[in-house]
Motif scaffolding. Structure first.
Motif, PDB file in Angstrom:
ATOM      1  N   HIS A 107       1.134  -1.428   0.025  1.00  0.00           N
ATOM      2  CA  HIS A 107       0.145  -0.534   0.201  1.00  0.00           C
ATOM      3  C   HIS A 107       1.411   0.985  -0.011  1.00  0.00           C
ATOM      4  O   HIS A 107       2.407   1.096  -0.024  1.00  0.00           O
ATOM      5  CB  HIS A 107      -0.618   0.229   1.075  1.00  0.00           C
ATOM      6  CG  HIS A 107      -0.608  -0.443   2.693  1.00  0.00           C
ATOM      7  ND1 HIS A 107      -0.917  -1.864   3.399  1.00  0.00           N
ATOM      8  CD2 HIS A 107       0.137   0.340   3.807  1.00  0.00           C
ATOM      9  CE1 HIS A 107       0.311  -1.273   3.956  1.00  0.00           C
ATOM     10  NE2 HIS A 107       0.487  -0.092   4.556  1.00  0.00           N
ATOM     11  N   SER A 108       0.525   2.330  -0.433  1.00  0.00           N
ATOM     12  CA  SER A 108       0.593   3.146  -0.673  1.00  0.00           C
ATOM     13  C   SER A 108       1.274   4.287   1.161  1.00  0.00           C
ATOM     14  O   SER A 108       1.356   4.083   2.110  1.00  0.00           O
ATOM     15  CB  SER A 108       0.039   4.866  -1.142  1.00  0.00           C
ATOM     16  OG  SER A 108      -0.855   4.916   0.266  1.00  0.00           O
ATOM     17  N   MET A 109       2.452   5.309   0.629  1.00  0.00           N
ATOM     18  CA  MET A 109       3.242   5.972   2.016  1.00  0.00           C
ATOM     19  C   MET A 109       1.702   6.746   2.565  1.00  0.00           C
ATOM     20  O   MET A 109       2.265   6.174   3.982  1.00  0.00           O
ATOM     21  CB  MET A 109       4.495   6.805   2.249  1.00  0.00           C
ATOM     22  CG  MET A 109       3.895   7.491   2.786  1.00  0.00           C
ATOM     23  SD  MET A 109       4.950   9.069   2.231  1.00  0.00           S
ATOM     24  CE  MET A 109       3.481  10.311   1.939  1.00  0.00           C
ATOM     25  N   ASP A 110       0.810   7.161   1.799  1.00  0.00           N
ATOM     26  CA  ASP A 110      -0.241   7.693   2.721  1.00  0.00           C
ATOM     27  C   ASP A 110      -1.014   6.461   3.809  1.00  0.00           C
ATOM     28  O   ASP A 110      -1.492   6.953   5.023  1.00  0.00           O
ATOM     29  CB  ASP A 110      -1.254   8.883   1.277  1.00  0.00           C
ATOM     30  CG  ASP A 110       0.261   9.912   1.698  1.00  0.00           C
ATOM     31  OD1 ASP A 110       0.084  10.551   2.184  1.00  0.00           O
ATOM     32  OD2 ASP A 110      -0.405  10.490   0.632  1.00  0.00           O
ATOM     33  N   ARG A 150     -12.179   4.063   6.614  1.00  0.00           N
ATOM     34  CA  ARG A 150     -12.287   4.033   5.056  1.00  0.00           C
ATOM     35  C   ARG A 150     -12.966   3.640   4.642  1.00  0.00           C
ATOM     36  O   ARG A 150     -13.552   4.336   3.355  1.00  0.00           O
ATOM     37  CB  ARG A 150     -11.260   2.687   5.378  1.00  0.00           C
ATOM     38  CG  ARG A 150      -9.060   3.387   5.310  1.00  0.00           C
ATOM     39  CD  ARG A 150      -8.023   1.568   5.042  1.00  0.00           C
ATOM     40  NE  ARG A 150      -8.561   1.214   3.442  1.00  0.00           N
ATOM     41  CZ  ARG A 150      -8.309   1.848   2.402  1.00  0.00           C
ATOM     42  NH1 ARG A 150      -7.697   2.656   2.393  1.00  0.00           N
ATOM     43  NH2 ARG A 150      -8.766   1.105   1.231  1.00  0.00           N
ATOM     44  N   ALA A 151     -14.114   3.268   5.089  1.00  0.00           N
ATOM     45  CA  ALA A 151     -15.711   2.739   4.580  1.00  0.00           C
ATOM     46  C   ALA A 151     -16.532   4.274   4.912  1.00  0.00           C
ATOM     47  O   ALA A 151     -16.868   4.598   3.377  1.00  0.00           O
ATOM     48  CB  ALA A 151     -15.841   1.900   5.573  1.00  0.00           C
ATOM     49  N   GLU A 152     -16.024   5.144   5.710  1.00  0.00           N
ATOM     50  CA  GLU A 152     -16.845   6.490   5.466  1.00  0.00           C
ATOM     51  C   GLU A 152     -16.316   7.066   4.770  1.00  0.00           C
ATOM     52  O   GLU A 152     -16.966   8.213   3.675  1.00  0.00           O
ATOM     53  CB  GLU A 152     -16.709   7.081   7.187  1.00  0.00           C
ATOM     54  CG  GLU A 152     -17.418   8.098   7.438  1.00  0.00           C
ATOM     55  CD  GLU A 152     -16.474   8.682   8.872  1.00  0.00           C
ATOM     56  OE1 GLU A 152     -16.341   9.701   8.797  1.00  0.00           O
ATOM     57  OE2 GLU A 152     -18.000   8.040   9.707  1.00  0.00           O
ATOM     58  N   HIS A 153     -15.066   7.345   3.861  1.00  0.00           N
ATOM     59  CA  HIS A 153     -14.668   8.014   3.240  1.00  0.00           C
ATOM     60  C   HIS A 153     -14.315   7.620   1.669  1.00  0.00           C
ATOM     61  O   HIS A 153     -14.091   7.609   0.955  1.00  0.00           O
ATOM     62  CB  HIS A 153     -13.138   8.527   3.170  1.00  0.00           C
ATOM     63  CG  HIS A 153     -12.702   9.563   4.501  1.00  0.00           C
ATOM     64  ND1 HIS A 153     -12.842   9.355   5.925  1.00  0.00           N
ATOM     65  CD2 HIS A 153     -12.694  10.709   4.332  1.00  0.00           C
ATOM     66  CE1 HIS A 153     -13.054  10.521   6.286  1.00  0.00           C
ATOM     67  NE2 HIS A 153     -12.775  11.171   5.729  1.00  0.00           N
ATOM     68  N   GLY A 154     -15.158   6.709   2.049  1.00  0.00           N
ATOM     69  CA  GLY A 154     -15.479   5.679   0.455  1.00  0.00           C
ATOM     70  C   GLY A 154     -14.168   4.644  -0.024  1.00  0.00           C
ATOM     71  O   GLY A 154     -14.578   4.778  -1.241  1.00  0.00           O
ATOM     72  N   LEU A 155     -13.600   4.568   0.134  1.00  0.00           N
ATOM     73  CA  LEU A 155     -12.146   4.178   0.391  1.00  0.00           C
ATOM     74  C   LEU A 155     -12.290   2.501  -0.223  1.00  0.00           C
ATOM     75  O   LEU A 155     -12.937   1.830   1.123  1.00  0.00           O
ATOM     76  CB  LEU A 155     -11.147   4.504   1.230  1.00  0.00           C
ATOM     77  CG  LEU A 155     -10.241   5.483   1.202  1.00  0.00           C
ATOM     78  CD1 LEU A 155      -9.476   5.797   2.345  1.00  0.00           C
ATOM     79  CD2 LEU A 155     -10.322   6.038  -0.318  1.00  0.00           C
ATOM     80  N   THR A 156     -11.627   1.702  -0.941  1.00  0.00           N
ATOM     81  CA  THR A 156     -12.120   0.404  -1.444  1.00  0.00           C
ATOM     82  C   THR A 156     -10.833  -0.330  -1.618  1.00  0.00           C
ATOM     83  O   THR A 156     -10.260   0.035  -1.340  1.00  0.00           O
ATOM     84  CB  THR A 156     -12.857   0.047  -2.063  1.00  0.00           C
ATOM     85  OG1 THR A 156     -12.063   0.759  -4.106  1.00  0.00           O
ATOM     86  CG2 THR A 156     -14.337   0.628  -2.906  1.00  0.00           C
ATOM     87  N   GLY A 157     -10.843  -1.471  -0.989  1.00  0.00           N
ATOM     88  CA  GLY A 157      -9.564  -2.799  -1.600  1.00  0.00           C
ATOM     89  C   GLY A 157      -9.170  -2.790   0.589  1.00  0.00           C
ATOM     90  O   GLY A 157      -9.856  -2.290   1.169  1.00  0.00           O
ATOM     91  N   PRO A 158      -8.596  -4.239   0.214  1.00  0.00           N
ATOM     92  CA  PRO A 158      -8.653  -4.182   1.680  1.00  0.00           C
ATOM     93  C   PRO A 158      -7.185  -3.150   2.298  1.00  0.00           C
ATOM     94  O   PRO A 158      -6.973  -2.261   1.937  1.00  0.00           O
ATOM     95  CB  PRO A 158      -7.696  -4.903   1.122  1.00  0.00           C
ATOM     96  CG  PRO A 158      -6.672  -5.250   0.195  1.00  0.00           C
ATOM     97  CD  PRO A 158      -8.089  -4.749  -0.760  1.00  0.00           C
ATOM     98  N   SER A 159      -7.967  -2.994   3.728  1.00  0.00           N
ATOM     99  CA  SER A 159      -7.008  -1.909   4.842  1.00  0.00           C
ATOM    100  C   SER A 159      -5.643  -2.640   4.365  1.00  0.00           C
ATOM    101  O   SER A 159      -5.443  -3.448   4.493  1.00  0.00           O
ATOM    102  CB  SER A 159      -8.409  -1.532   6.087  1.00  0.00           C
ATOM    103  OG  SER A 159      -7.497  -2.940   6.722  1.00  0.00           O
ATOM    104  N   PRO A 160      -4.878  -0.976   4.748  1.00  0.00           N
ATOM    105  CA  PRO A 160      -3.655  -1.739   5.292  1.00  0.00           C
ATOM    106  C   PRO A 160      -3.429  -3.226   6.610  1.00  0.00           C
ATOM    107  O   PRO A 160      -3.830  -2.903   6.870  1.00  0.00           O
ATOM    108  CB  PRO A 160      -2.543  -0.140   5.543  1.00  0.00           C
ATOM    109  CG  PRO A 160      -3.879   0.267   5.311  1.00  0.00           C
ATOM    110  CD  PRO A 160      -5.400   0.301   4.865  1.00  0.00           C
TER     111      PRO A 160
END
Length: 165
Positions: A107-110, A150-160
């Protein structure tokens, strides 16, 4: 929440996401809304110096927490949270880059900095992962907070996945 994010790392980071996830974590943990937190991103040299000074360990690390008033989340639902200074969470984006890339899901640095911010906040609130049962509790809470944000911000895919130890 009074949350200050300072980027002294020399790298571009998503300061807004760090601020948002810190605010989300504190609200989720029922910390008094007037409590204060500082999040600082530093370069590897500064982090290495802090790591050596405070932990007597060489090399830079990913995140360090420096509690002030040792606030704790309310235990009972009807218990009022206490206001105070939480302390400082210090992040190292250069280490986050390597850890994010090396993570099983990559996953990304952020994304790594978001995870590390929650990790640091939980340390400020007295959570630790030295013992197996503490690790299960802390990392479970960390995952729940990151997944919720992540869910609240609409981010999909596995969490880090946790990369910090």
């Amino acid at each position: 929440m009074a949350i200050e994010v300072n980027n002294e790392s020399g790298l571009e980071i998503d300061e807004r996401a760090v601020l948002d996830i810190a605010r989300y974590a504190l609200a989720r943990m029922r910390i008094h809304p007037l409590s204060e937190l500082s999040v600082i991103a530093v370069d590897e040299a500064a982090m290495e110096q802090l790591h050596l000074q405070w932990m007597d360990l060489p090399g830079p690390t990913d995140v360090m927490s420096f509690p002030m008033d040792e606030l704790r989340p309310p235990i009972k639902d009807d218990e009022e949270p206490v206001q105070g200074l939480l302390g400082d969470v210090v992040l190292c984006p250069q280490v986050a880059i390597r850890q994010g890339a090396a993570a099983p899901t990559g996953h990304s640095m952020d994304a790594e900095l978001q995870l590390l911010t929650v990790h640091g906040v939980l340390h400020l609130l007295g959570y630790d992962h030295e013992e197996p049962d503490e690790k299960v509790e802390m990392f479970g809470l960390q995952k729940a907070i990151v997944d919720g944000w992540r869910a609240e911000h609409g981010l999909t895919g596995p969490s880090p996945a946790p990369t910090t130890t």
